[in-house]
Design a protein around this motif. Structure first.
Motif, PDB file in Angstrom:
ATOM      1  N   SER A  67       0.832  -1.145   0.073  1.00 30.89           N
ATOM      2  CA  SER A  67      -0.051   0.062   0.193  1.00 30.89           C
ATOM      3  C   SER A  67       0.929   1.183   0.044  1.00 30.89           C
ATOM      4  CB  SER A  67      -1.083   0.092   1.157  1.00 30.89           C
ATOM      5  OG  SER A  67      -1.621   1.119   1.165  1.00 30.89           O
ATOM      6  N   ALA A  68       1.923   1.220   1.011  1.00 30.27           N
ATOM      7  CA  ALA A  68       2.808   2.513   0.663  1.00 30.27           C
ATOM      8  C   ALA A  68       3.583   2.781  -0.390  1.00 30.27           C
ATOM      9  CB  ALA A  68       3.848   2.184   2.007  1.00 30.27           C
ATOM     10  N   SER A  69       3.813   1.624  -1.169  1.00 29.76           N
ATOM     11  CA  SER A  69       4.626   1.663  -2.208  1.00 29.76           C
ATOM     12  C   SER A  69       3.854   2.140  -3.295  1.00 29.76           C
ATOM     13  CB  SER A  69       5.053   0.261  -2.800  1.00 29.76           C
ATOM     14  OG  SER A  69       5.604   0.316  -4.102  1.00 29.76           O
ATOM     15  N   GLY A  70       2.666   1.727  -3.412  1.00 32.33           N
ATOM     16  CA  GLY A  70       1.334   2.225  -4.274  1.00 32.33           C
ATOM     17  C   GLY A  70       1.154   3.622  -4.174  1.00 32.33           C
ATOM     18  N   ASP A  71       0.814   4.223  -2.864  1.00 36.99           N
ATOM     19  CA  ASP A  71       0.728   5.490  -2.578  1.00 36.99           C
ATOM     20  C   ASP A  71       2.046   6.105  -3.085  1.00 36.99           C
ATOM     21  OD1 ASP A  71      -1.633   4.506  -1.355  1.00 36.99           O
ATOM     22  OD2 ASP A  71      -0.727   5.035   0.635  1.00 36.99           O
ATOM     23  N   LEU A  72       3.266   6.039  -2.944  1.00 35.80           N
ATOM     24  CA  LEU A  72       4.349   6.431  -3.416  1.00 35.80           C
ATOM     25  C   LEU A  72       4.414   6.691  -4.847  1.00 35.80           C
ATOM     26  CD1 LEU A  72       7.375   7.873  -2.540  1.00 35.80           C
ATOM     27  CD2 LEU A  72       8.306   5.503  -2.725  1.00 35.80           C
ATOM     28  N   ALA A  73       3.988   5.557  -5.734  1.00 29.28           N
ATOM     29  CA  ALA A  73       3.913   5.400  -7.035  1.00 29.28           C
ATOM     30  C   ALA A  73       2.995   6.541  -7.547  1.00 29.28           C
ATOM     31  CB  ALA A  73       3.850   3.911  -7.512  1.00 29.28           C
ATOM     32  N   ASP A  74       1.675   6.571  -6.804  1.00 23.21           N
ATOM     33  CA  ASP A  74       0.814   7.454  -7.304  1.00 23.21           C
ATOM     34  C   ASP A  74       0.965   8.894  -7.323  1.00 23.21           C
ATOM     35  OD1 ASP A  74      -0.938   5.324  -8.098  1.00 23.21           O
ATOM     36  OD2 ASP A  74      -1.952   5.402  -6.151  1.00 23.21           O
ATOM     37  N   ALA A  75       2.008   9.101  -6.197  1.00 26.48           N
ATOM     38  CA  ALA A  75       2.482  10.404  -5.818  1.00 26.48           C
ATOM     39  C   ALA A  75       3.375  10.742  -6.895  1.00 26.48           C
ATOM     40  CB  ALA A  75       2.917  10.536  -4.374  1.00 26.48           C
ATOM     41  N   VAL A  76       4.390  10.024  -7.058  1.00 22.92           N
ATOM     42  CA  VAL A  76       5.532  10.384  -8.178  1.00 22.92           C
ATOM     43  C   VAL A  76       4.947  10.544  -9.599  1.00 22.92           C
ATOM     44  CG1 VAL A  76       7.665   9.710  -9.133  1.00 22.92           C
ATOM     45  CG2 VAL A  76       7.299   9.565  -6.645  1.00 22.92           C
ATOM     46  N   ALA A  77       3.913   9.592  -9.913  1.00 23.24           N
ATOM     47  CA  ALA A  77       3.141   9.936 -11.121  1.00 23.24           C
ATOM     48  C   ALA A  77       2.591  10.924 -11.374  1.00 23.24           C
ATOM     49  CB  ALA A  77       2.348   8.488 -11.455  1.00 23.24           C
ATOM     50  N   ALA A  78       2.274  11.827 -10.410  1.00 25.44           N
ATOM     51  CA  ALA A  78       1.512  12.974 -10.652  1.00 25.44           C
ATOM     52  C   ALA A  78       2.794  14.294 -11.003  1.00 25.44           C
ATOM     53  CB  ALA A  78       1.014  13.467  -9.447  1.00 25.44           C
ATOM     54  N   THR A  79       4.095  13.892 -10.789  1.00 21.40           N
ATOM     55  CA  THR A  79       5.123  14.784 -11.237  1.00 21.40           C
ATOM     56  C   THR A  79       5.449  14.933 -12.637  1.00 21.40           C
ATOM     57  OG1 THR A  79       6.397  13.945  -9.143  1.00 21.40           O
ATOM     58  CG2 THR A  79       7.496  15.352 -10.743  1.00 21.40           C
ATOM     59  N   SER A  80       5.485  16.120 -13.176  1.00 24.98           N
ATOM     60  CA  SER A  80       5.677  16.437 -14.629  1.00 24.98           C
ATOM     61  C   SER A  80       6.627  15.595 -15.396  1.00 24.98           C
ATOM     62  CB  SER A  80       5.639  17.941 -14.866  1.00 24.98           C
ATOM     63  OG  SER A  80       6.952  18.014 -14.433  1.00 24.98           O
ATOM     64  N   TRP A  81       6.492  15.311 -16.419  1.00 25.66           N
ATOM     65  CA  TRP A  81       7.706  14.710 -17.164  1.00 25.66           C
ATOM     66  C   TRP A  81       8.940  15.453 -17.136  1.00 25.66           C
ATOM     67  CZ3 TRP A  81       9.059  10.252 -19.442  1.00 25.66           C
ATOM     68  CH2 TRP A  81      10.040  10.067 -20.139  1.00 25.66           C
ATOM     69  N   GLU A  82       8.861  16.705 -17.124  1.00 28.71           N
ATOM     70  CA  GLU A  82      10.091  17.566 -17.311  1.00 28.71           C
ATOM     71  C   GLU A  82      10.941  17.111 -15.827  1.00 28.71           C
ATOM     72  OE1 GLU A  82       7.300  18.378 -18.205  1.00 28.71           O
ATOM     73  OE2 GLU A  82       7.693  18.842 -20.195  1.00 28.71           O
ATOM     74  N   ASP A  83      10.027  17.477 -14.525  1.00 26.49           N
ATOM     75  CA  ASP A  83      10.580  17.305 -13.403  1.00 26.49           C
ATOM     76  C   ASP A  83      11.161  15.747 -13.144  1.00 26.49           C
ATOM     77  OD1 ASP A  83       9.945  19.829 -12.577  1.00 26.49           O
ATOM     78  OD2 ASP A  83       7.964  19.249 -11.536  1.00 26.49           O
ATOM     79  N   LEU A  84      10.750  15.010 -13.746  1.00 25.84           N
ATOM     80  CA  LEU A  84      11.011  13.386 -13.822  1.00 25.84           C
ATOM     81  C   LEU A  84      12.593  13.411 -14.523  1.00 25.84           C
ATOM     82  CD1 LEU A  84       7.992  10.992 -14.360  1.00 25.84           C
ATOM     83  CD2 LEU A  84       9.067  11.537 -12.347  1.00 25.84           C
ATOM     84  N   VAL A  85      12.720  14.073 -15.408  1.00 24.61           N
ATOM     85  CA  VAL A  85      13.879  13.905 -16.304  1.00 24.61           C
ATOM     86  C   VAL A  85      15.052  14.900 -15.482  1.00 24.61           C
ATOM     87  CG1 VAL A  85      15.058  15.090 -18.523  1.00 24.61           C
ATOM     88  CG2 VAL A  85      12.795  13.903 -18.719  1.00 24.61           C
ATOM     89  N   THR A  86      14.614  15.978 -14.863  1.00 17.72           N
ATOM     90  CA  THR A  86      15.470  16.747 -13.940  1.00 17.72           C
ATOM     91  C   THR A  86      15.989  15.863 -12.905  1.00 17.72           C
ATOM     92  OG1 THR A  86      14.455  18.707 -14.347  1.00 17.72           O
ATOM     93  CG2 THR A  86      15.886  18.827 -12.675  1.00 17.72           C
ATOM     94  N   SER A  87      15.006  15.087 -12.265  1.00 20.72           N
ATOM     95  CA  SER A  87      15.364  14.026 -11.052  1.00 20.72           C
ATOM     96  C   SER A  87      16.403  12.839 -11.549  1.00 20.72           C
ATOM     97  CB  SER A  87      14.190  13.634 -10.432  1.00 20.72           C
ATOM     98  OG  SER A  87      13.523  14.508  -9.959  1.00 20.72           O
TER      99      SER A  87
END
Length: 560
Positions: free
Chosen positions: A16-36
């Motif tokens: 459940s915690a992993s799913g919540d984390l994935a959902d939270a990160v999935a809301a991040t924009s593509w540009e922010d993911l590339v920066t990270s």
């Protein structure tokens, strides 16, 4: 009625915690993911994963990136179709004979598979070194390249610049059409003057448009095509954009005037002497000095004549030299480089530049009507001989003067260190290139007979191919002498490689006797005779393969 709840297990809580984390990160924009991803999740964790630790943040980032990728692909709109390329032009040349077609495929496949394995070469011919000769013979007969071979042929020309002229001639208009569709083959467009990729040279508007809007390689090809047709029109075209061109482009363009250089180019080149780029100025000065009647050549001659004169003391004639004491602004404008290379004195550096840029025709009058041979043979005072003769050598090459080239080479029996011109084999090779082909081959044959092969490699490289019988026989005899003397065979590997490509195939029969392995003398290098035998076997097999290739390329006899 009471409700019962299932106890939460550690595994389900973790999921459940992993799913919540994935959902939270999935809301991040593509540009922010590339920066990270670029900075690292430890320095820049994606949104919602700041407290997840490095492993959790990295895992969530990858999951979110995969999700975003699917979303982006699903939402990708189809691109507009590109226009179809124009049909490939016709090539009316006759097709290759079937045997030659198979041989070409073998040569190109061997080139692609070749690697730098090093070590002993064995007795098999080196097919990659036979490609230039195969192409030359195919072009001589006017054959058309097979369409299926064009990609491999262009790849070979891209990898080896020495193949390009012959490969592009063989590829013909269809090869150049294909090169226009692949950026990796753009090099071919530089020689595309007759390919149909350039506009009609009789259409001034199309020529102007390509000159102003085309790619650099296209513009170079266009200028060369116009230059070959109408030198004055090429200069006029170049003048329209000269002031706005980049320095490196101006250098290439002014160097294109080397083809068909004439006195009509003098005015343009004189203006280029004031160019902002030092390289452009130097090239313009070099071209002007190759025109003996140019104003620059006369100015340089006046300076050189004030430095080099007949000796005025003693009974025997000699050459007196008084090198320049300064390099003034006018000299620098005319192409004299003021700063010498490391290890060279300023005065000798300036003197050499003045002499090599002066017309050789001024020296006989300066030395009382003596010819080139007499002038070169005169002693030079105060140790200036080497510098003066080297400059005369460069002048003879630049001005393509056969009489001075012969004088500076001297008799082939004379050792290079005692020759009249220069001991540099590289300079002597350039002088040889000025002479007619038959005379060149004869001179080198006599040089090999007198001095052997240890100093002949560069000289052999400028001789016409295939080697005429006196030269070929002289090389084979020298190799035989070197083997009998117990010399190291690998010291002659370069000459042996040249012999494989340059001897006439008819020499194979005469060389057969050298393929055996005689007993080694006591003072010979261990295993040397085995290496010699192997090298001669490879030479014989290569010559016979070349004969076979020639027969495969021979046109079939006409009926009747």
């Amino acid at each position: 009625m009471s409700r019962t709840t299932s106890p939460t297990t550690p595994a389900s809580a973790s999921a459940s915690a992993s799913g919540d984390l994935a959902d939270a990160v999935a809301a991040t924009s593509w540009e922010d993911l590339v920066t990270s991803a670029l900075l690292g999740t430890d320095r820049r964790p994606p949104g919602g994963a700041s407290g997840a630790g490095p492993d959790g943040a990295a895992s969530a980032l990858l999951d979110a990136a995969a999700l975003h990728t699917v979303r982006r692909r699903a939402g990708l709109l189809p691109a507009a179709a590109s226009p179809r390329p124009a049909p490939a032009p016709d090539d009316p040349r006759p097709p290759l004979p079937e045997a030659a077609r198979g041989r070409l495929a073998q040569l190109l496949a061997d080139r692609a598979a070749a690697g730098g394995s090093g070590g002993r070469r064995g007795t098999a011919p080196d097919l990659t070194e036979l490609i230039p000769q195969w192409l030359a013979t195919a072009n001589l007969h006017g054959y058309r390249a097979p369409d299926s071979a064009l990609p491999a042929l262009l790849d070979a020309a891209r990898a080896r610049t020495d193949l390009r002229p012959q490969a592009l001639e063989f590829a013909g208009p269809r090869g150049l059409w294909l090169a226009g569709l692949n950026p990796e083959w753009k090099f071919a467009l530089r020689g595309a003057s007759g390919s149909g990729l350039l506009p009609s040279l009789t259409d001034p508007e199309a020529v102007r448009r390509l000159w102003e809007e085309g790619l650099f390689a296209e513009r170079v090809a266009l200028l060369g095509a116009v230059r070959a047709r109408d030198a004055e029109a090429a200069r006029a075209l170049l003048a329209t954009t000269w002031r706005t061109e980049r320095a490196e482009d101006r250098l290439m363009f002014v160097d294109s005037l080397r083809t068909g250089l004439s006195c009509a180019d003098e005015e343009f080149l004189e203006q280029a002497l004031a160019d902002r780029s030092r390289n452009v100025r130097a090239t313009a000065a070099e071209l002007l000095s190759a025109l003996p009647g140019s104003a620059l050549a006369r100015r340089m001659a006046d300076r050189a004549l004030s430095c080099v004169s007949p000796g005025l003391t003693g009974d025997k004639p000699f050459v007196a030299v008084e090198a320049p004491h300064e390099c003034d602004a006018e000299m620098q404008r005319d192409g004299v480089v003021a700063l010498p290379p490391s290890g060279r004195g300023e005065r000798s550096w300036w003197l050499g530049q003045l002499v090599e840029a002066s017309p050789l025709s001024v020296w006989p009058a300066r030395f009382g009507g003596r010819g080139a041979e007499e002038i070169v043979a005169m002693p030079v005072a105060d140790g200036w001989g080497e510098e003066l003769h080297a400059a005369w050598c460069r002048a003879a090459v630049r001005q393509n003067d056969e009489a001075w080239a012969r004088a500076l080479l001297g008799p082939p029996s004379t050792p290079p260190s005692n020759g009249p011109g220069t001991a540099s084999l590289a300079e002597r090779a350039k002088l040889l290139a000025v002479l007619p082909p038959a005379e060149r081959a004869g001179w080198v044959a006599d040089f090999v007979a007198a001095h052997g092969l240890s100093e002949a490699f560069q000289l052999l490289g400028v001789c016409p191919v295939p080697w005429a019988e006196p030269l070929g026989r002289s090389v084979v005899d020298a190799l035989d002498i070197a083997r009998d003397a117990g010399s190291y065979p690998w010291s002659f590997s370069g000459v042996m490689g040249l012999a494989e490509r340059c001897l006439t195939p008819a020499e194979a029969t005469r060389l057969e006797v050298l393929t055996t392995t005689p007993a080694e003398p006591a003072d010979a290098s261990p295993g040397a005779n085995g290496y010699w035998s192997e090298a001669f076997q490879r030479l014989v097999s290569t010559l016979r393969l070349r004969a076979t290739m020639d027969s495969e390329l021979s046109p079939p006899p006409e009926d009747g």
